[in-house]
Enzyme design. Structure first.
Site, PDB file in Angstrom:
ATOM      1  N   TRP A 332      11.757-125.016  67.358  1.00 21.15           N
ATOM      2  CA  TRP A 332      11.295-124.700  66.010  1.00 21.15           C
ATOM      3  C   TRP A 332      12.029-123.485  65.472  1.00 21.15           C
ATOM      4  O   TRP A 332      12.361-123.381  64.300  1.00 21.15           O
ATOM      5  CB  TRP A 332       9.782-124.433  66.039  1.00 21.15           C
ATOM      6  CG  TRP A 332       9.176-124.049  64.704  1.00 21.15           C
ATOM      7  CD1 TRP A 332       8.635-124.880  63.780  1.00 21.15           C
ATOM      8  CD2 TRP A 332       9.040-122.734  64.174  1.00 21.15           C
ATOM      9  NE1 TRP A 332       8.175-124.172  62.691  1.00 21.15           N
ATOM     10  CE2 TRP A 332       8.415-122.845  62.912  1.00 21.15           C
ATOM     11  CE3 TRP A 332       9.388-121.455  64.622  1.00 21.15           C
ATOM     12  CZ2 TRP A 332       8.113-121.743  62.104  1.00 21.15           C
ATOM     13  CZ3 TRP A 332       9.110-120.355  63.811  1.00 21.15           C
ATOM     14  CH2 TRP A 332       8.480-120.510  62.573  1.00 21.15           C
ATOM     15  N   HIS A 333      12.259-122.504  66.385  1.00 17.99           N
ATOM     16  CA  HIS A 333      12.875-121.256  65.956  1.00 17.99           C
ATOM     17  C   HIS A 333      14.338-121.411  65.589  1.00 17.99           C
ATOM     18  O   HIS A 333      14.838-120.659  64.754  1.00 17.99           O
ATOM     19  CB  HIS A 333      12.747-120.191  67.050  1.00 17.99           C
ATOM     20  CG  HIS A 333      11.412-119.520  67.069  1.00 17.99           C
ATOM     21  ND1 HIS A 333      10.338-120.040  67.724  1.00 17.99           N
ATOM     22  CD2 HIS A 333      10.990-118.380  66.495  1.00 17.99           C
ATOM     23  CE1 HIS A 333       9.293-119.236  67.559  1.00 17.99           C
ATOM     24  NE2 HIS A 333       9.657-118.221  66.812  1.00 17.99           N
ATOM     25  N   GLY A 334      15.029-122.336  66.223  1.00 19.56           N
ATOM     26  CA  GLY A 334      16.442-122.429  65.889  1.00 19.56           C
ATOM     27  C   GLY A 334      17.087-123.682  66.406  1.00 19.56           C
ATOM     28  O   GLY A 334      16.570-124.347  67.299  1.00 19.56           O
TER      29      GLY A 334
END
Lengths: 476, 346
Positions: A332-334
């Protein structure tokens, strides 16, 4: 629009002033128009993407509520697919095609030719990630899921629903809200409340302090240490200091943003959820994730972990579920393997923590050795952040190679002079003291508020670093 | 309490409305500048505007070179001068018709080259001067061959007609809007003093200046940060290969030949040194300007001012700006006129 800009300050003053002059029944429209403008400052065309998902979710919510059986499930799936689909296309398309091209090249010796997203869509413009995509899609999905579960009625007013997704204080970097918390508030008449204004402004001032005085300042050292081609030449002590500074940079950057968002909403009388609760004083990784980016971790817990069985299944399955959650969180973060690895690392941390509690609970109990536990938790988190900051896996390896070698004892690079380093440690200390003792800035007395607020404005201006750096979590 | 609250609300709305008007209405902006309601934040130099260091503040007179020029001579009255150049030839601050001793004069900015059909302006002796600052030379040289491309003056025209919708969002992009708002509200002397105090504190205590500006190695001058970045080809610290230098000479040759075929009698190239270059020891630089000055291939057409400017940065450049001072401009004008008169074909 970024928070640490003059444009936002004028925008905020204009919106808030007008908010309290407009009759309650038109406030949703004012906020919606303001939120549209806020979003469009980044890239105006992308508002269409936002409204595409808003329309689908609005319809889905109403249909799910009115339907039964497979129709309900179908519309939930449509809503989830539209949100996840948009996310997959804009955020992960290049990741997948890049990796497939790499695999083809590795297997066949010839380069792969899968197009990137810009080439694939062929819109005639470079396609970049819409700002805040990961946040508002998750917020939208929490709405349809809650309606499906029967825990919240569908919102019939399109404008109010659109405002739920687009409310500008939390539009681009959270907190990722739940409909139960926010939607009813848009129906409530919010009278001008001087106490809310004081509390909100003070929280915003503190958020700006964290962002411009602490985060942007630490970024000077961190960016120099991580500069392209420089990592391998830096001493281990330099990279260790950069890792330490980055831990506070990312915390102050993100929690500062949350404070500005929560404070800004508070000024208008809206209460958003708490997103950070002194996470670096956690005594375990599981506690850390109950205190860091609370809105995201509770989202994963409620909508992924618990449906997968949570901890009500076998021990092994529990650990697998935990690992899956953190893998997804990393993703989700990257959209690089670095972020996936960061998430997986936290999953491993958590599993080991659970194993330790289960089988070695009496060894160095947390209650008795809290400082040691907090220190070790912070250290584990700090090292995990290296994968977050480094541009590539190779860079991450280079950082650890520097730290865990004799290079640790080489002199530290003076990317800041001594005064600057001392000042940086000082502001970190101020932050830690405020957080450790949960010091709440008192705004009850008007005189105290005016003095403190004016002091914050002057401190933020005088000691702030204004290089127009975007908030780190905007890229997600 | 209610009255004071309403006064506050209306005041805040008025202030934010004033800010929004400034953002959205270019006519309002121009009116305020013309009538000096807004102060020009660049009046003490672009580097001063970025760094706000009082010790590095240009004199306002450094931007009024045109008013200082005594222009009674007319030795160039039989010439027509066309200059393709950059902000060093700015027609408000540094260069206009009056500077050219009776010559006819036209100036085409590098940004306008693709939209302009460049040709001699009269039947008398036509001189084409190609002026460029060192930091833009290596990037710009790849476009040298397009200067005289036929019909290239149609290029770029469509870009001028961007819709009102696009222009609105262009202005409202955060970074541009902030520049406008800062100009509108915080350009006044009182705020200037505050900025100076902050900048001075950061400089003396933390040895930090604004990202846009950097000190030369001897700390005697403020320059544009890219001029000190050895990884940037805008800097004299960035190496240049023989191949790239040959390509530069080829580009100059190409312009010279094309200009002559268009009817120009003489072509002169002039590269203005970066401000930082004249503060750095010659053997530490990439030697580009020395090589250009020594090049036999272009010596007839190249105006070498590097040796004159070297180590005289405090005279020929402004203290708080990336551009030259009136003295630097005067020296360049004197030398280029000498070259025109000395090299003038019979």
């Amino acid at each position: 629009m970024i928070f640490n800009s003059l444009l936002f300050i004028f925008f905020f003053i204009a919106v808030v002033s007008t908010f309290f002059m407009v009759p309650h029944r038109w406030r949703w429209l004012l906020l919606l128009v303001a939120s549209c403008y806020f979003y469009m400052v980044f890239k105006p065309e992308y508002i269409l993407i936002l409204f595409f998902t808003i329309i689908i979710d609005y319809i889905a919510g109403i249909v799910i509520e009115k339907s039964s059986g497979t129709a309900r499930k179908t519309w939930l799936v449509i809503s989830l697919i539209s949100n996840i689909g948009i996310l997959a296309v804009f955020k992960y398309f290049n990741f997948f095609t890049g990796n497939i091209n790499g695999l083809i090249s590795f297997l066949t010796g010839s380069p792969g030719h899968l197009p990137n997203l810009t080439q694939f869509l062929n819109w005639g413009i470079e396609v970049i990630l819409p700002i805040g995509l990961s946040f508002h899609t998750f917020q939208a999905m929490s709405y349809t899921i809650e309606v499906y579960r029967g825990k919240f009625p569908a919102e019939k007013h399109f404008g109010i629903y659109a405002l739920y997704v687009m409310f500008f204080p939390q539009l681009v970097a959270g907190p990722i809200e739940r409909p139960q918390n926010v939607l009813p508030q848009f129906w409530q008449k919010k009278d001008y409340n001087w106490e809310n204004v004081k509390a909100g402004l003070m929280q915003m001032a503190w958020g700006f302090f964290k962002k411009v005085v602490v985060a942007n300042r630490l970024a000077i050292y961190v960016d120099a240490a991580y500069a392209s081609g420089q990592i391998g030449t830096q001493s281990g002590s330099t990279m260790l200091l950069a890792a330490f500074f980055y831990s506070f940079q990312i915390y102050c950057d993100f929690s500062g943003y949350s404070d500005i968002a929560i404070g800004g909403a508070k000024v208008m009388g809206y209460d958003l959820m708490e997103n950070f609760r002194t996470p670096y004083f956690s005594a375990s990784i599981s506690e850390f994730w109950r205190r860091w980016h609370i809105s995201l971790s509770t989202w994963f817990k409620d909508y992924v972990y618990i449906p997968l069985g949570g901890n009500r299944i076998s021990e092994f399955r529990t650990y697998v579920n935990t690992f899956i959650i953190f893998l997804l969180s990393g993703f989700w973060h990257g959209n690089t393997w670095n972020f996936v690895f960061w998430g997986a690392l936290h999953g491993v941390y958590l599993i080991f923590g659970q194993l330790k509690s289960r089988y070695l609970g009496n060894v160095l109990p947390e209650e008795k050795y809290k400082i040691a536990h907090s220190f070790s938790t912070f250290t584990l988190v700090m090292f995990a952040w290296v994968f977050f900051r480094a541009r590539s896996f190779a860079d991450s390896k280079a950082v650890f190679a520097s730290i865990f070698s004799s290079k640790l004892f080489e002199p530290i690079a003076m990317h800041m002079n001594v005064n600057h380093l001392i000042f940086s440690f000082l502001v970190i200390a101020i932050l830690c003291i405020k957080e450790k003792y949960r010091y709440v800035i008192d705004t009850k007395s008007d005189a105290k508020f005016y003095l403190l607020f004016a002091a914050f404005v002057m401190i933020n201006y005088f000691f702030g670093v204004f290089n127009k750096e975007q908030f780190i979590y905007f890229q997600f | 309490m209610k009255i004071s609250t309403n006064i506050l609300k209306f005041s805040l709305i008025a202030v934010s409305f004033y800010g929004i008007i400034g953002l959205l209405w270019p006519t309002f902006y121009k009116f305020c500048f013309k009538n000096e309601i807004f102060s020009d934040q660049y009046r003490f130099g672009d580097l001063y505007k970025a760094a706000n260091l009082a010790d590095f503040k240009s004199k306002e007179s450094d931007f009024f070179c045109l008013e200082m020029r005594n222009l009674n001579t007319s030795e160039l009255q039989n010439y027509a001068i066309t200059v393709i150049g950059d902000s060093f030839m700015d027609s408000v601050k540094f260069m206009n018709q009056q500077c050219w001793n009776g010559a006819k004069y036209q100036f085409i900015h590098w940004n306008e080259v693709q939209k302009t059909n460049i040709k001699p302006i009269s039947t008398i002796k036509n001189i084409l001067i190609i002026e460029i600052v060192e930091r833009n030379l290596r990037n710009q040289s790849q476009y040298f061959t397009e200067i005289f491309e036929e019909n290239n003056f149609n290029k770029g025209v469509e870009n001028d007609n961007s819709s009102t919708w696009n222009q609105f969002w262009e202005i409202n992009h955060t970074s541009k809007a902030d520049i406008l708002l800062e100009q509108q509200f915080f350009g006044y002397s009182f705020f200037q003093k505050l900025k100076q105090k902050k900048a001075y504190f950061n400089w003396k205590v933390f040895e930090q200046v604004d990202d846009f500006a950097q000190f030369t190695p001897d700390k005697k001058a403020l320059v544009y940060y890219k001029e000190m970045d050895k990884n940037s080809n805008e800097s004299c610290l960035n190496p240049i290969s023989e191949k790239e230098f040959d390509q530069l000479e080829n580009a100059f040759d190409h312009i010279k030949n094309e200009a002559k075929s268009k009817g120009f009698d003489q072509v002169i190239f002039s590269v203005i040194p970066n401000k930082s270059t004249v503060y750095i020891e010659k053997d530490r630089t990439n030697g580009l300007l020395q090589k250009l000055g020594d090049s036999r291939r272009i010596s007839d057409n190249y105006l070498n001012i590097y040796s004159d400017f070297y180590q005289k940065g405090n005279i020929y450049y402004q203290l708080g700006d990336t551009h030259w001072s009136c003295a630097g401009r005067d020296l360049w004008l004197t030398k280029i006129k000498q070259k025109i008169l000395n090299n003038s074909p019979q």
